[in-house]
Design an enzyme around this catalytic site. Structure first.
Site, PDB file in Angstrom:
ATOM      1  N   HIS A   1     -31.758  33.702-106.903  1.00 29.13           N
ATOM      2  CA  HIS A   1     -31.045  32.692-106.297  1.00 29.13           C
ATOM      3  C   HIS A   1     -30.115  33.276-105.068  1.00 29.13           C
ATOM      4  CE1 HIS A   1     -31.019  31.561-110.824  1.00 29.13           C
ATOM      5  NE2 HIS A   1     -31.230  30.511-110.088  1.00 29.13           N
TER       6      HIS A   1
ATOM      7  N   LYS B   1     -30.297  22.424-120.820  1.00 26.10           N
ATOM      8  CA  LYS B   1     -31.372  23.732-120.946  1.00 26.10           C
ATOM      9  C   LYS B   1     -30.702  24.709-122.178  1.00 26.10           C
ATOM     10  CE  LYS B   1     -33.534  24.217-116.537  1.00 26.10           C
ATOM     11  NZ  LYS B   1     -33.644  25.409-115.191  1.00 26.10           N
TER      12      LYS B   1
ATOM     13  N   ARG C   1     -40.091  27.991-105.571  1.00 26.68           N
ATOM     14  CA  ARG C   1     -41.053  29.045-105.857  1.00 26.68           C
ATOM     15  C   ARG C   1     -42.517  28.543-105.660  1.00 26.68           C
ATOM     16  NH1 ARG C   1     -37.733  30.346-110.900  1.00 26.68           N
ATOM     17  NH2 ARG C   1     -37.542  28.241-110.736  1.00 26.68           N
TER      18      ARG C   1
ATOM     19  N   SER D   1     -34.363  32.654-114.672  1.00 28.16           N
ATOM     20  CA  SER D   1     -33.428  33.215-115.698  1.00 28.16           C
ATOM     21  C   SER D   1     -33.933  33.459-116.897  1.00 28.16           C
ATOM     22  CB  SER D   1     -32.223  32.311-115.452  1.00 28.16           C
ATOM     23  OG  SER D   1     -31.517  32.244-114.188  1.00 28.16           O
TER      24      SER D   1
HETATM   25  P1  ADP Z   1     -32.096  24.299-112.186  1.00 30.52           P
HETATM   26  O1  ADP Z   1     -31.516  24.040-113.870  1.00 30.52           O
HETATM   27  O2  ADP Z   1     -30.944  23.371-111.460  1.00 30.52           O
HETATM   28  O3  ADP Z   1     -33.281  24.484-112.035  1.00 30.52           O
HETATM   29  P2  ADP Z   1     -32.016  27.012-112.020  1.00 30.52           P
HETATM   30  O4  ADP Z   1     -31.029  27.920-111.969  1.00 30.52           O
HETATM   31  O5  ADP Z   1     -33.013  27.349-112.729  1.00 30.52           O
HETATM   32  O6  ADP Z   1     -31.157  25.633-112.317  1.00 30.52           O
HETATM   33  O7  ADP Z   1     -32.178  27.077-110.430  1.00 30.52           O
HETATM   34  C1  ADP Z   1     -31.570  26.791-109.396  1.00 30.52           C
HETATM   35  C2  ADP Z   1     -32.256  26.499-108.060  1.00 30.52           C
HETATM   36  O8  ADP Z   1     -32.747  27.810-107.774  1.00 30.52           O
HETATM   37  C3  ADP Z   1     -33.550  25.705-108.177  1.00 30.52           C
HETATM   38  O9  ADP Z   1     -33.894  24.896-106.912  1.00 30.52           O
HETATM   39  C4  ADP Z   1     -34.430  26.666-108.375  1.00 30.52           C
HETATM   40  O10 ADP Z   1     -35.861  26.386-108.068  1.00 30.52           O
HETATM   41  C5  ADP Z   1     -34.168  27.721-107.642  1.00 30.52           C
HETATM   42  N1  ADP Z   1     -34.541  29.125-108.057  1.00 30.52           N
HETATM   43  C6  ADP Z   1     -34.492  29.911-109.126  1.00 30.52           C
HETATM   44  N2  ADP Z   1     -35.334  31.022-109.549  1.00 30.52           N
HETATM   45  C7  ADP Z   1     -35.406  31.270-107.931  1.00 30.52           C
HETATM   46  C8  ADP Z   1     -36.097  32.391-107.384  1.00 30.52           C
HETATM   47  N3  ADP Z   1     -36.491  33.244-108.038  1.00 30.52           N
HETATM   48  N4  ADP Z   1     -35.973  32.231-106.028  1.00 30.52           N
HETATM   49  C9  ADP Z   1     -35.815  31.375-105.477  1.00 30.52           C
HETATM   50  N5  ADP Z   1     -35.177  29.989-105.796  1.00 30.52           N
HETATM   51  C10 ADP Z   1     -35.220  29.991-107.249  1.00 30.52           C
END
Ligand code: ADP
Length: 166
Positions: free
Chosen positions: A17, A41, A90, A128
Site C-alpha cells: 500500500h 471483511k 497485483r 494484509s
Molecule cells: P480493499 O478491501 O478495498 O480491497 P485493501 O486494503 O485490501 O482494501 O486494498 C486497498 C487497495 O490496495 C486495493 O486496490 C488493493 O488491490 C491494493 N493493494 C493491496 N495490497 C497491495 C500490494 N501488495 N501492492 C499494491 N497494491 C495493493
C-alpha cells in the site's frame, strides 16, 4: 489542483500500500487515503487504529491526508472534489474484482475515473491477511510492513492471547 482518493481497508497498511501511495503522491497535488469503515471483511484493527497507524506511516508525504468514511467511495470523492480513484493492482489476483468495481463506480458517477497503479514486483503477493496470519503465529513480518505496524501487531496478538487465557 488535482485531488485523488485511495480507498481501502488497510487492515493493516502494508509496504505494498505504501509503495502505491508514495507513487500516487508524486502524480497528484493531494491524495486522500480513505479507510473504509463499513467493510465486510471483519477487520482485526478498529478504524481509529488503522487511521492512526496510516497517518504515522505517511508523515513524510506532505500532500497525503488520511480519513475514514462510510458509504460509497464515489460519494466521498465528489465531496472532496476528487476526480480520480486510485487502486493498486497485483498480478492476476486483483484484476476481476477491481475491473468490476471500476465499472460499477463509472456507472455511479461517470465523472470519476479509476486509476490502477501496478503493485511493485516485490509486493505482488503481499496482502494484509497473510501479514496478520504470520504475525498471529509469531513469524517475522519485517519485510512486509513498516516497523510501527510490526510492533502494533505483536502487541495486539499478545493482548488477544492473554485475554483468551484469563
Ligand atoms: P480493499 O478491501 O478495498 O480491497 P485493501 O486494503 O485490501 O482494501 O486494498 C486497498 C487497495 O490496495 C486495493 O486496490 C488493493 O488491490 C491494493 N493493494 C493491496 N495490497 C497491495 C500490494 N501488495 N501492492 C499494491 N497494491 C495493493
Amino acid at each position: 489542483m488535482t485531488i485523488a482518493i485511495y480507498p481501502g481497508s488497510f487492515d493493516p497498511i502494508t509496504l505494498g500500500h505504501l509503495d502505491v501511495i508514495q507513487r500516487a503522491s508524486r502524480m497528484f497535488d493531494t491524495v486522500i487515503m480513505a479507510v473504509v469503515r463499513n467493510t465486510s471483511k471483519d477487520p482485526l484493527l478498529t478504524v481509529e487504529e488503522r487511521v492512526t497507524l496510516i497517518k504515522d506511516c505517511v508523515t513524510p508525504l506532505n500532500n497525503v491526508s488520511v480519513e475514514s468514511f462510510e458509504g460509497l467511495t464515489v460519494d466521498l470523492a465528489k465531496k472532496r472534489g476528487a476526480k480520480i480513484i486510485i487502486r493498486g493492482l497485483r498480478a492476476v489476483s486483483d484484476f476481476e474484482y477491481e475491473f468490476m468495481m471500476s465499472q460499477m463506480n463509472k456507472n455511479l458517477n461517470p465523472d470519476i475515473e479509476t486509476l490502477f497503479i501496478p503493485a511493485g514486483l516485490e509486493y505482488q503477493f503481499l496482502n494484509s491477511s497473510v501479514v496478520k496470519e504470520v504475525a498471529r503465529l509469531g513469524g517475522d513480518i519485517s519485510k512486509t510492513v513498516p516497523p510501527q505496524i510490526q510492533q502494533f501487531l505483536a502487541k495486539k496478538f499478545l493482548q488477544k492471547k492473554s485475554a483468551k487465557q484469563s
